[in-house]
Design a protein around this motif. Structure first.
Motif, PDB file in Angstrom:
ATOM      1  N   ALA A 290       0.847  -1.199   0.000  1.00  0.00           N
ATOM      2  CA  ALA A 290       0.000   0.000   0.000  1.00  0.00           C
ATOM      3  C   ALA A 290       0.877   1.240   0.000  1.00  0.00           C
ATOM      4  CB  ALA A 290      -0.931   0.013   1.214  1.00  0.00           C
ATOM      5  N   LEU A 291       0.272   2.342  -0.417  1.00  0.00           N
ATOM      6  CA  LEU A 291       0.890   3.669  -0.327  1.00  0.00           C
ATOM      7  C   LEU A 291      -0.025   4.556   0.498  1.00  0.00           C
ATOM      8  CD1 LEU A 291       2.966   5.890  -1.314  1.00  0.00           C
ATOM      9  CD2 LEU A 291       1.312   6.351  -3.135  1.00  0.00           C
ATOM     10  N   ARG A 292       0.558   5.248   1.459  1.00  0.00           N
ATOM     11  CA  ARG A 292      -0.219   6.193   2.261  1.00  0.00           C
ATOM     12  C   ARG A 292       0.164   7.613   1.851  1.00  0.00           C
ATOM     13  NH1 ARG A 292       0.834   7.567   7.731  1.00  0.00           N
ATOM     14  NH2 ARG A 292       2.155   5.713   7.858  1.00  0.00           N
ATOM     15  N   THR A 293      -0.844   8.439   1.520  1.00  0.00           N
ATOM     16  CA  THR A 293      -0.607   9.824   1.115  1.00  0.00           C
ATOM     17  C   THR A 293      -1.380  10.775   2.026  1.00  0.00           C
ATOM     18  OG1 THR A 293      -2.466   9.910  -0.442  1.00  0.00           O
ATOM     19  CG2 THR A 293      -0.343   9.144  -1.299  1.00  0.00           C
ATOM     20  N   GLU A 294      -0.938  12.010   2.036  1.00  0.00           N
ATOM     21  CA  GLU A 294      -1.624  13.075   2.765  1.00  0.00           C
ATOM     22  C   GLU A 294      -2.117  14.118   1.777  1.00  0.00           C
ATOM     23  OE1 GLU A 294      -0.757  16.379   6.333  1.00  0.00           O
ATOM     24  OE2 GLU A 294       0.907  15.451   5.223  1.00  0.00           O
ATOM     25  N   ARG A 295      -3.379  14.500   1.914  1.00  0.00           N
ATOM     26  CA  ARG A 295      -3.915  15.576   1.084  1.00  0.00           C
ATOM     27  C   ARG A 295      -3.220  16.883   1.453  1.00  0.00           C
ATOM     28  NH1 ARG A 295      -8.667  16.301  -1.425  1.00  0.00           N
ATOM     29  NH2 ARG A 295      -8.037  14.301  -2.306  1.00  0.00           N
ATOM     30  N   THR A 296      -2.794  17.632   0.442  1.00  0.00           N
ATOM     31  CA  THR A 296      -2.205  18.947   0.672  1.00  0.00           C
ATOM     32  C   THR A 296      -3.193  20.022   0.226  1.00  0.00           C
ATOM     33  OG1 THR A 296      -1.122  18.907  -1.490  1.00  0.00           O
ATOM     34  CG2 THR A 296       0.146  18.083   0.387  1.00  0.00           C
ATOM     35  N   ARG A 297      -2.881  21.257   0.571  1.00  0.00           N
ATOM     36  CA  ARG A 297      -3.730  22.374   0.168  1.00  0.00           C
ATOM     37  C   ARG A 297      -2.856  23.509  -0.347  1.00  0.00           C
ATOM     38  NH1 ARG A 297      -3.429  26.420   3.912  1.00  0.00           N
ATOM     39  NH2 ARG A 297      -2.527  25.845   5.949  1.00  0.00           N
ATOM     40  N   LEU A 298      -3.400  24.273  -1.270  1.00  0.00           N
ATOM     41  CA  LEU A 298      -2.703  25.446  -1.789  1.00  0.00           C
ATOM     42  C   LEU A 298      -2.680  26.530  -0.725  1.00  0.00           C
ATOM     43  CD1 LEU A 298      -4.483  25.536  -5.280  1.00  0.00           C
ATOM     44  CD2 LEU A 298      -2.241  24.555  -4.762  1.00  0.00           C
ATOM     45  N   VAL A 299      -1.533  27.196  -0.599  1.00  0.00           N
ATOM     46  CA  VAL A 299      -1.427  28.245   0.429  1.00  0.00           C
ATOM     47  C   VAL A 299      -1.292  29.633  -0.172  1.00  0.00           C
ATOM     48  CG1 VAL A 299      -0.489  26.656   2.144  1.00  0.00           C
ATOM     49  CG2 VAL A 299       1.076  27.913   0.657  1.00  0.00           C
ATOM     50  N   GLY A 300      -1.427  29.752  -1.500  1.00  0.00           N
ATOM     51  CA  GLY A 300      -1.493  31.075  -2.115  1.00  0.00           C
ATOM     52  C   GLY A 300      -0.216  31.615  -2.692  1.00  0.00           C
ATOM     53  N   ASP A 301       0.890  30.858  -2.565  1.00  0.00           N
ATOM     54  CA  ASP A 301       2.154  31.351  -3.119  1.00  0.00           C
ATOM     55  C   ASP A 301       2.825  30.304  -4.010  1.00  0.00           C
ATOM     56  OD1 ASP A 301       2.922  29.495  -1.277  1.00  0.00           O
ATOM     57  OD2 ASP A 301       4.265  30.811  -0.140  1.00  0.00           O
ATOM     58  N   GLY A 302       2.046  29.336  -4.443  1.00  0.00           N
ATOM     59  CA  GLY A 302       2.589  28.273  -5.287  1.00  0.00           C
ATOM     60  C   GLY A 302       3.022  27.046  -4.521  1.00  0.00           C
ATOM     61  N   THR A 303       3.145  27.161  -3.209  1.00  0.00           N
ATOM     62  CA  THR A 303       3.522  26.024  -2.386  1.00  0.00           C
ATOM     63  C   THR A 303       2.274  25.389  -1.776  1.00  0.00           C
ATOM     64  OG1 THR A 303       3.837  27.378  -0.409  1.00  0.00           O
ATOM     65  CG2 THR A 303       5.735  27.101  -1.870  1.00  0.00           C
ATOM     66  N   VAL A 304       2.481  24.282  -1.071  1.00  0.00           N
ATOM     67  CA  VAL A 304       1.368  23.576  -0.451  1.00  0.00           C
ATOM     68  C   VAL A 304       1.711  23.264   0.999  1.00  0.00           C
ATOM     69  CG1 VAL A 304       0.578  22.557  -2.614  1.00  0.00           C
ATOM     70  CG2 VAL A 304       2.245  21.315  -1.207  1.00  0.00           C
ATOM     71  N   ALA A 305       0.680  22.957   1.762  1.00  0.00           N
ATOM     72  CA  ALA A 305       0.840  22.542   3.159  1.00  0.00           C
ATOM     73  C   ALA A 305      -0.013  21.309   3.390  1.00  0.00           C
ATOM     74  CB  ALA A 305       0.428  23.666   4.111  1.00  0.00           C
ATOM     75  N   GLY A 306       0.417  20.472   4.324  1.00  0.00           N
ATOM     76  CA  GLY A 306      -0.336  19.274   4.639  1.00  0.00           C
ATOM     77  C   GLY A 306      -1.638  19.601   5.368  1.00  0.00           C
ATOM     78  N   THR A 307      -2.642  18.750   5.160  1.00  0.00           N
ATOM     79  CA  THR A 307      -3.928  18.954   5.833  1.00  0.00           C
ATOM     80  C   THR A 307      -4.163  17.942   6.954  1.00  0.00           C
ATOM     81  OG1 THR A 307      -5.123  17.460   4.337  1.00  0.00           O
ATOM     82  CG2 THR A 307      -4.926  19.776   3.665  1.00  0.00           C
TER      83      THR A 307
END
Length: 452
Positions: A290-307
């Motif tokens: 299996a692969l476990r992933t985390e949904r990320t979110r856009l933070v407004g500057d092109g980068t992402v953060a984990g949710t």
């Protein structure tokens, strides 16, 4: 020998370029075009030249391999000599090389996989994309077989290598019979059990590194449906500003937007594209399960953060396509963090940060594995400009025959451009027998024999 002839020999600058891929060959081209008094020997570890063009481009991209024609014209220049099947450190040491040449340029590129750094990365069934690419491109130094037993596969990455891996895994083996793959690769692909290939990108769709053409080619197979999952397909103001500045990114986003939510048509294989999903762990007992992933979110500057929102995907194999990495060479400094030879403008720096006279670097081992093949031209030009400004004829054993005598004394069965021309003709003849442009010879000894 007349005095004039002696002066000509003394004044001829002799340069060794270590690495026969595009970066090394472009460097040789710049050298002989910039100074008619320069002769260049290209030392290549493999029996055949062209590096990643031959062993890093997917077989079903023959148009990219057209660059070989331009590279061959450089190798045909009488001031450029190919010495293939020569391994720096094993067949000739750096200090020995420097006694034959006034300057040495390292252009060995990047062929290793960059580590991902998550739990389970070393489980059986977790593969580096570079290793898989070397297998299907019939690299002479990799095993002839590849375990293709997984029905559901994850590919981690958002660049063209990830697309290549996904496309090769999803297409049928017989679709690849129009390419240069040899019999063992075709047989391996025929055993492939993959029906679903999931590609995961950590960032949003506006920031993936796919080229528009490579992306569109995913949908060209009559046996593959492309599914773009709407979850994670998000575009914010920063994304819009980014595509406004980047024409290719806009073309990619437009293609993906047309595919979002499109239902599969019932083809036997599927490529799934997932955005805003970052890998957290590869899981399994004794092998990948299996692969476990985390949904990320856009933070407004092109980068992402984990949710914190995680998903477990039922896959039996994972391919890590997050970038290439250069490896150290004997006798040369190496920045292990950046995975490059320390340099300023191509001048190699020692551990104290001072330039090492006569040592230069170009290509991915100079600047990291970024940019397309054509970008190495300007890179080579910078290095060559500094080399010619710095270098005078000082090598004590500068006769062209001296390095060949050294290799002969070591028992090194080195190849030449004429050897490549014979191998090239042999591969083309193998292709004609099966109505193809070429069939690649895979084994090192077979390559050496064919070139004889």
């Amino acid at each position: 020998m007349s005095d004039a002839s002696r002066r000509l020999v003394v004044m001829t600058l002799r340069v060794a370029v270590v690495g026969g891929g595009p970066a090394g060959i472009y460097t040789a081209d710049h050298l002989v075009k910039s100074d008619p008094g320069v002769s260049v020997d290209i030392l290549e570890r493999l029996p055949a030249p062209f590096g990643l063009v031959r062993y890093g481009v997917a077989p079903d991209h023959p148009r990219i391999k057209e660059i070989v024609k331009a590279l061959q014209r450089v190798l045909a220049d009488p001031r450029v000599r190919l010495l293939g099947n020569v391994d720096l450190g094993a067949d000739i040491k750096l200090e020995e090389l420097r006694s034959y040449y006034d300057a040495v340029v390292i252009a060995t590129g990047a062929m290793a996989d960059r580590p991902l750094g998550i739990a389970g990365e070393d489980l059986p069934g977790s593969f580096g994309a570079a290793d898989f690419v070397s297998w299907y491109d019939a690299h002479p130094d990799v095993p002839r077989s590849w375990p293709l037993t997984a029905s559901s596969v994850a590919v981690l990455g958002a660049g063209n290598v990830a697309l290549d891996v996904a496309r090769v895994l999803a297409k049928t083996a017989d679709e690849m019979l129009t390419t240069d793959i040899p019999a063992h690769v075709h047989e391996g692909l025929r055993a492939n059990r993959a029906t679903d290939v999931h590609v995961f990108a950590r960032r949003g769709p506006a920031y993936v590194k796919f080229s528009p053409l490579e992306l569109r080619e995913l949908a060209h197979s009559p046996n593959v449906d492309v599914v773009v999952h709407p979850e994670g397909f998000e575009v914010d103001q920063s994304s819009m500003e980014h595509i406004g500045r980047n024409k290719q990114a806009k073309m990619v986003l437009d293609t993906l937007a047309n595919w979002v939510g499109r239902e599969p048509t019932g083809k036997p294989h599927r490529i799934h594209l997932h955005f805003l999903e970052q890998p957290v762990a590869i899981e399994g007992q004794g092998r990948v399960q299996a692969l476990r992933t985390e949904r990320t979110r856009l933070v407004g500057d092109g980068t992402v953060a984990g949710t914190g929102e995680e998903t477990v995907w039922d896959v039996q194999a994972v391919y890590r396509a997050i970038g290439y990495r250069s490896t150290p060479l004997p006798g040369l400094p190496f920045d292990d963090t950046a995975a490059v030879i320390p340099n300023v403008g191509g001048r190699v720096l020692d551990l104290a940060g001072e330039p090492v006279p006569g040592l230069y670097v170009t290509g991915w081992i100079k600047r990291g594995p970024v940019g397309l093949i054509g970008h190495t031209k300007s890179d080579a030009a910078e290095t060559v400009t500094h080399l010619l400004a710095d270098t005078t004829p000082t090598a004590p054993q500068r006769e062209p025959q001296a390095v060949e005598a050294h290799l002969s004394d070591r028992g090194v069965d080195h190849t030449t451009f004429e050897h490549w021309e014979r191998l090239d003709a042999h591969e083309i003849s193998l292709g004609h027998a099966t109505q193809r442009l070429r069939v690649k010879v895979a084994g090192r000894q077979e390559m050496l024999l064919a070139g004889r």
